[in-house]
Design an enzyme around this catalytic site. Sequence first.
Site, mmCIF file in Angstrom:
data_model
loop_
_atom_site.group_PDB
_atom_site.id
_atom_site.type_symbol
_atom_site.label_atom_id
_atom_site.label_comp_id
_atom_site.label_asym_id
_atom_site.label_seq_id
_atom_site.Cartn_x
_atom_site.Cartn_y
_atom_site.Cartn_z
ATOM 1 N N HIS A 174 22.254 6.658 10.122
ATOM 2 C CA HIS A 174 21.380 5.824 9.285
ATOM 3 C C HIS A 174 21.957 4.442 9.014
ATOM 4 C CE1 HIS A 174 24.370 7.568 6.697
ATOM 5 N NE2 HIS A 174 24.076 6.701 5.763
ATOM 6 N N ASP A 192 30.245 11.096 1.760
ATOM 7 C CA ASP A 192 30.111 9.642 1.817
ATOM 8 C C ASP A 192 31.400 8.961 1.372
ATOM 9 O OD1 ASP A 192 28.145 7.366 2.095
ATOM 10 O OD2 ASP A 192 28.678 7.067 -0.006
#
Length: 574
Positions: free
Chosen positions: A341, A207
């Site tokens: 997402h 991330d």
Amino acid sequence: MTITQHPWWKNAVVYQIYPTSFQDSNNDGIGDLRGIIQRLDYIQSLGVDVIWVCPMYESPQVDMGYDISNYESVHAPYGTVEDMEELVAQVHDRGMRIILDLVVNHTSDQHAWFKESRSSKSNPKRDWYIWKPAKYVNGQRKPPNNWRSNFGGSAWQWDDTTEEYYLHLFCPEQPDLNWDNEEARWAIYESAMLFWLEKGVDGFRVDTVNMYSKPPGLPDAPITDPSAEWQEAGLVYCNGPRMNEYLSEMNAILSRYDAMTVGECPFTADSSTVLEYVGASNKRLNMVFQFDVVDTGQGKVFKYQTEPFAYKLQDLKDAIARTQALLDGTDAWTSSFVENHDQARSVSRFGDDSPEWRERSGKMLSLLFASLSGTLFVYQGQEIGMVNMPEEWSIDEYKDVDSSNYYNMVAERSGNNAIELAKAKASLQHLSRDHARTPMQWDASRNGGFTDDSVQPWMRVNTSTTEINVTQQTKSKDSVLAFWRHMLQFRKEHADVLVHGTFELVDRQNEKVMSFVKHGKSRSALVVCNFSATDSEFPCVGMNGKTDLLLSNVLDVSGGDRLRPWEGRVYTLR
């Protein structure tokens, strides 16, 4: 060239799972790990090689699990560490691999490290996070700089206990770790990486991979939003001076486990910077997600400050060409994706989600992105052509902090002006992250088979589940699901061209048809895609030599000189 000559992750297709919305196994309205285990045979049947599980760690869920309070524990509604161990084992038993999200730019403010850090200025972990004193302007307390958080407002939060600000590039509940502190870095490696690598995890989606090294002095961002105090600062705080050092340090650990890494790399238009990260000889990351494609049509200051379909096909062509060009004459690797997402559904964004064309355009997008070089990523529901939430749903159905913050900002700035709020709602209906987070549509029941119909799911199931679901599509040889399965097999059969070939965009000026050639070592392929709901002329360019039609998303394709609406074809060039 055989696939054994490449690292395992180059030829892989990765299937991304958002745990809270995938499958609820115990009818509490929330997806869980045992639900994923129940669906592994289905996942395997798609022809994918790797599953990527979004954050399943212990978390207060302010940002849907990207605010982690304990890397070594599982969010209780999802299950236990033992459930994760079983998931890893069952994935491996099926000959697949599993990667997790590595979220280490920040933790939750409920993490034990941050609780210690904020307890006093003299605490040993104080320097594990980024604390700065206030600056004063005309006697008024102000944050250290003008950076805007990714979710709006200042990127700095005042702490009354120690009377300093801490940095949070995302929510105030997500304080940034201080990667310049070596002790903190090694604690991160031990807790977030080694703990799970030792349990057999095969790698990580990393991330915000380019945000760890902050610029010296934390300078102000340029003024791009004159009406606001806080400014977009991604180009200031991303790709800092020590990023290569930190990624090399991480890779030294990960390489011992043959672990795959794919980094999330926003605010990085300079390909030379990307190559620093993903060049194989540099030994830092295997690949990254560049945002060129999914940023197409978004606003410049605020991503939602735009109108639906605010782009031309040339913009999408150029974005794809930039990400594919990473392979030209380098030892780098790239990725192919259009959903995750954090993105709205691709059929609604880049295809046509009307009942007439949603299936065909979903197949065409499958053909397009599965024909691009690099490691292919598919998001849950993409394989059945899931679409955005209905326009008639109210703003109350939007759960994401990013969506609600933007809508509330527009309300505040406009004085609740109905026209401005309608524009904000229209943009969210097109681009919001919420669209990817509605529960998976397994069947035509009220809750789509995600959970029992007597249960209130954590988020409303898209009413399109009556027409778009796995059960119905499994029965049809002409479904989006059937096409995705065929396309993934086709991609592997032609891996030398589709996975490893170089990309040449042709007929760039064509406003309706995207065409490109993929050049392999001994053969080439031509891909043509009609991005319109009308017939289109077949492009003349790129047709060097005789061609054979290999694949189309239209059953009765004639191979003629006209493309039907949302038709895609793949030819071999001889």
